[in-house]
Design a protein around this motif. Structure first.
Motif, PDB file in Angstrom:
ATOM      1  N   TYR A  77     -29.855  -6.606 -21.626  1.00  0.00           N
ATOM      2  CA  TYR A  77     -28.524  -7.163 -21.863  1.00  0.00           C
ATOM      3  C   TYR A  77     -27.775  -6.422 -22.970  1.00  0.00           C
ATOM      4  CZ  TYR A  77     -30.410 -10.991 -19.061  1.00  0.00           C
ATOM      5  OH  TYR A  77     -30.974 -11.737 -18.054  1.00  0.00           O
ATOM      6  N   LEU A  78     -28.376  -5.381 -23.494  1.00  0.00           N
ATOM      7  CA  LEU A  78     -27.729  -4.541 -24.497  1.00  0.00           C
ATOM      8  C   LEU A  78     -27.243  -3.253 -23.844  1.00  0.00           C
ATOM      9  CD1 LEU A  78     -30.296  -5.038 -27.403  1.00  0.00           C
ATOM     10  CD2 LEU A  78     -27.932  -5.873 -27.363  1.00  0.00           C
ATOM     11  N   PRO A  79     -26.236  -2.598 -24.420  1.00  0.00           N
ATOM     12  CA  PRO A  79     -25.682  -1.397 -23.779  1.00  0.00           C
ATOM     13  C   PRO A  79     -26.595  -0.183 -23.807  1.00  0.00           C
ATOM     14  CG  PRO A  79     -24.609  -1.817 -25.887  1.00  0.00           C
ATOM     15  CD  PRO A  79     -25.456  -3.015 -25.592  1.00  0.00           C
ATOM     16  N   GLY A  80     -27.650  -0.230 -24.623  1.00  0.00           N
ATOM     17  CA  GLY A  80     -28.556   0.909 -24.703  1.00  0.00           C
ATOM     18  C   GLY A  80     -29.719   0.600 -25.616  1.00  0.00           C
ATOM     19  N   PRO A  81     -30.587   1.582 -25.865  1.00  0.00           N
ATOM     20  CA  PRO A  81     -31.723   1.362 -26.762  1.00  0.00           C
ATOM     21  C   PRO A  81     -31.261   1.240 -28.211  1.00  0.00           C
ATOM     22  CG  PRO A  81     -31.592   3.664 -26.110  1.00  0.00           C
ATOM     23  CD  PRO A  81     -30.556   2.944 -25.305  1.00  0.00           C
ATOM     24  N   GLY A  82     -32.155   0.698 -29.040  1.00  0.00           N
ATOM     25  CA  GLY A  82     -31.835   0.611 -30.463  1.00  0.00           C
ATOM     26  C   GLY A  82     -31.534  -0.781 -30.959  1.00  0.00           C
ATOM     27  N   GLY A  83     -31.659  -1.784 -30.087  1.00  0.00           N
ATOM     28  CA  GLY A  83     -31.421  -3.149 -30.538  1.00  0.00           C
ATOM     29  C   GLY A  83     -29.977  -3.373 -30.953  1.00  0.00           C
ATOM     30  N   TYR A  84     -29.796  -4.024 -32.094  1.00  0.00           N
ATOM     31  CA  TYR A  84     -28.442  -4.347 -32.547  1.00  0.00           C
ATOM     32  C   TYR A  84     -27.618  -3.094 -32.848  1.00  0.00           C
ATOM     33  CZ  TYR A  84     -29.877  -9.228 -32.884  1.00  0.00           C
ATOM     34  OH  TYR A  84     -30.306 -10.497 -32.582  1.00  0.00           O
ATOM     35  N   ALA A  85     -28.276  -1.995 -33.171  1.00  0.00           N
ATOM     36  CA  ALA A  85     -27.546  -0.756 -33.437  1.00  0.00           C
ATOM     37  C   ALA A  85     -26.791  -0.277 -32.203  1.00  0.00           C
ATOM     38  CB  ALA A  85     -28.511   0.325 -33.921  1.00  0.00           C
TER      39      ALA A  85
END
Length: 247
Positions: A77-85
């Motif tokens: 559900y995030l735009p890419g890897p890296g978590g909140y970053a």
């Protein structure tokens, strides 16, 4: 009533009162006790702006261990890897929290947004170097709306349940028996319900209104003006430019 019965009655009443007092103290300690943030956060205006609490934890804070584990459980559900970053939030080397997120104990450890959530930004120094973080300026890239959408998508997923979250939390820390019960039966269900029912989480209503209109909210503008006195060099120049756009 005999003297013996009277003594037994008073003893029972006393024990019940003591139990009630101890239970009340336990609930206060685990759910409402307010602890100060680490001294380094309030050591200067910059740290306070980037990581200090604006008292949003009480009404909008997310339990820390839930906040930490959601990107690990729901990376899709995030735009890419890296978590909140991956949502454009800045991160300074060696520090635990991304810029714009305050971590504070109000009963249990909670995470909430602050002014820097929208105002801070970073510039890249190449793939192998840490980015340069600016406390505030015209180039902020954090996607707050997408962050809120991420939380709602997590809550809509059937994997958002006590078993899955506690399994992931156990990989990061060892909760006490009492804390496990609090997370299982109170914090996880309550957080999921809030994510589903409210479009505003992690920031309170005042901070949300300010994020929608940076020219509103005299208190928040004062935070920026106070910050100006504690910055130097390029970071101060960027803030000065930004403040001019708000006049």
């Amino acid at each position: 009533m005999t003297v013996t019965h009277s003594k037994k009655y008073l003893l029972i009443v006393g024990l019940l009162l003591l139990t009630g007092i101890l239970a009340g103290l336990g609930i206060w300690y685990k759910m409402f006790r307010v602890a100060a943030q680490p001294a380094w956060i309030n050591a200067n205006a910059r740290n306070s702006f980037l990581y200090g609490s604006v008292d949003a934890e009480k009404s909008a804070g997310i339990p820390y261990w839930i906040w930490l584990t959601l990107p690990r459980i729901f990376p899709e559900y995030l735009p890419g890897p890296g978590g909140y970053a991956s949502l454009g939030f800045s991160w300074e080397e060696t520090l635990e929290m991304p810029v714009g997120f305050s971590k504070r104990t109000v009963g249990y450890v909670r995470v909430a947004g602050n002014c820097a959530l929208c105002h801070a930004y970073s510039t890249s120094n190449g793939p192998d170097a840490a980015p340069t973080v600016f406390a505030a300026g015209p180039g902020h890239t954090a996607e707050v709306q997408r962050l809120l959408a991420f939380y709602k998508q997590c809550a809509q997923d059937p994997r958002f349940n006590a078993d899955n979250l506690l399994d992931e939390i156990s990989m990061a820390t060892k909760l006490s028996v009492a804390d496990k019960l609090i997370y299982r039966y109170i914090l996880i269900p309550k957080t999921r319900e809030r994510f589903l029912q409210s479009d505003i989480v992690i920031v309170d209503s005042a901070l949300w209104q300010h994020s929608q209109n940076p020219r509103s909210g005299t208190i928040f503008r004062k935070h920026l003006q106070d910050l100006e006195t504690g910055l130097k060099g390029q970071e101060k120049d960027q803030l000065d430019m930004y403040l001019k756009t708000l006049r």
